[in-house]
Scaffold this motif. Structure first.
Motif, PDB file in Angstrom:
ATOM      1  N   PHE A  20     -42.676 -38.952   4.164  1.00  0.00           N
ATOM      2  CA  PHE A  20     -42.079 -37.640   4.392  1.00  0.00           C
ATOM      3  C   PHE A  20     -41.652 -37.481   5.850  1.00  0.00           C
ATOM      4  N   LEU A  21     -42.537 -37.818   6.775  1.00  0.00           N
ATOM      5  CA  LEU A  21     -42.215 -37.688   8.193  1.00  0.00           C
ATOM      6  C   LEU A  21     -41.052 -38.600   8.584  1.00  0.00           C
ATOM      7  N   GLU A  22     -41.040 -39.807   8.051  1.00  0.00           N
ATOM      8  CA  GLU A  22     -39.954 -40.738   8.365  1.00  0.00           C
ATOM      9  C   GLU A  22     -38.619 -40.234   7.798  1.00  0.00           C
ATOM     10  N   GLN A  23     -38.644 -39.583   6.655  1.00  0.00           N
ATOM     11  CA  GLN A  23     -37.416 -38.995   6.096  1.00  0.00           C
ATOM     12  C   GLN A  23     -36.872 -37.896   7.006  1.00  0.00           C
ATOM     13  N   LYS A  24     -37.752 -37.285   7.798  1.00  0.00           N
ATOM     14  CA  LYS A  24     -37.350 -36.243   8.745  1.00  0.00           C
ATOM     15  C   LYS A  24     -36.918 -36.833  10.085  1.00  0.00           C
ATOM     16  N   GLY A  25     -36.881 -38.165  10.171  1.00  0.00           N
ATOM     17  CA  GLY A  25     -36.453 -38.834  11.390  1.00  0.00           C
ATOM     18  C   GLY A  25     -37.558 -39.083  12.400  1.00  0.00           C
ATOM     19  N   ILE A  26     -38.798 -38.914  11.998  1.00  0.00           N
ATOM     20  CA  ILE A  26     -39.931 -39.119  12.893  1.00  0.00           C
ATOM     21  C   ILE A  26     -40.440 -40.550  12.734  1.00  0.00           C
ATOM     22  N   THR A  27     -40.581 -41.248  13.842  1.00  0.00           N
ATOM     23  CA  THR A  27     -41.128 -42.594  13.806  1.00  0.00           C
ATOM     24  C   THR A  27     -42.643 -42.499  13.663  1.00  0.00           C
ATOM     25  N   VAL A  28     -43.185 -43.244  12.697  1.00  0.00           N
ATOM     26  CA  VAL A  28     -44.612 -43.180  12.425  1.00  0.00           C
ATOM     27  C   VAL A  28     -45.227 -44.563  12.574  1.00  0.00           C
ATOM     28  N   LYS A  29     -46.252 -44.632  13.375  1.00  0.00           N
ATOM     29  CA  LYS A  29     -47.089 -45.826  13.449  1.00  0.00           C
ATOM     30  C   LYS A  29     -48.408 -45.434  12.801  1.00  0.00           C
ATOM     31  N   TYR A  30     -48.673 -45.971  11.631  1.00  0.00           N
ATOM     32  CA  TYR A  30     -49.840 -45.590  10.835  1.00  0.00           C
ATOM     33  C   TYR A  30     -51.026 -46.448  11.242  1.00  0.00           C
ATOM     34  N   LEU A  31     -52.017 -45.822  11.833  1.00  0.00           N
ATOM     35  CA  LEU A  31     -53.249 -46.493  12.231  1.00  0.00           C
ATOM     36  C   LEU A  31     -54.357 -46.003  11.306  1.00  0.00           C
ATOM     37  N   ASN A  32     -54.934 -46.883  10.552  1.00  0.00           N
ATOM     38  CA  ASN A  32     -55.969 -46.515   9.589  1.00  0.00           C
ATOM     39  C   ASN A  32     -57.335 -46.888  10.157  1.00  0.00           C
ATOM     40  N   TYR A  33     -58.129 -45.873  10.479  1.00  0.00           N
ATOM     41  CA  TYR A  33     -59.458 -46.100  11.029  1.00  0.00           C
ATOM     42  C   TYR A  33     -60.562 -45.813  10.012  1.00  0.00           C
TER      43      TYR A  33
END
Length: 168
Positions: A20-33
């Motif tokens: 969803f965020l990427e569709q809005k043009g936001i670059t996402v680096k997903y860090l799973n902790y």
């Protein structure tokens, strides 16, 4: 830390939020902790939480409670995690605990599940975090995903939603 060639499935709320965020043009680096089998007491520990906070993220999706069970420490720990994350400049979204079936293998029964999610909700509310009421979709007598109650969190016959449940 998964490589592009891994066999991980990209299902669940974090992957939907990322898309969803990427569709809005936001670059996402997903860090799973997330670490399987841990509790909010593990999550609030300075060594673990410090590592997460030092990553410099903008958004934390927080979900504890499944392994905590019914304990007031869950509320206290979540408020502490949220408060520290916000102080580090993160927005925080709190997710409820997925519904476990009322079976002999289940993590806990309906009454305990409702109590745990009440602690989670109150921590989000009191610490000023967003709360996604996904638990309302599976609350007995209120919501429903169109699957049998005994099928919730049944991927491991105890406390993990399967692919179909997560897709709903």
């Amino acid at each position: 830390g998964s490589s592009p060639s891994s066999n991980h499935l990209l299902i669940g709320w974090n992957w939907k939020l990322k898309a969803f965020l990427e569709q809005k043009g936001i670059t996402v680096k997903y860090l799973n902790y997330g670490i399987s089998g841990t509790t909010s007491t593990d999550g609030v520990a300075p060594t673990r939480l410090g590592y997460v906070l030092s990553a410099g993220g903008n958004l934390m999706v927080l979900c504890f409670g499944m392994n905590d069970g019914v304990t007031n420490a869950l509320y206290t720990n979540l408020v502490s995690i949220i408060t520290q994350a916000k102080a580090a400049g993160m927005d925080v979204i709190v997710m409820p605990v997925p519904r476990t079936p009322d079976t002999v293998n289940s993590r806990f029964g309906e009454a305990d599940w409702l109590t745990v999610n009440r602690y989670v909700y109150l921590a989000a509310r009191d610490a000023g975090a967003a709360y996604v009421p996904a638990d309302w979709l599976v609350r007995p007598g209120v919501g429903g995903l169109g699957i049998a109650d005994s099928s919730y969190c049944n991927a491991n016959l105890r406390n993990h939603p399967g692919g179909y449940e997560m897709s709903l």
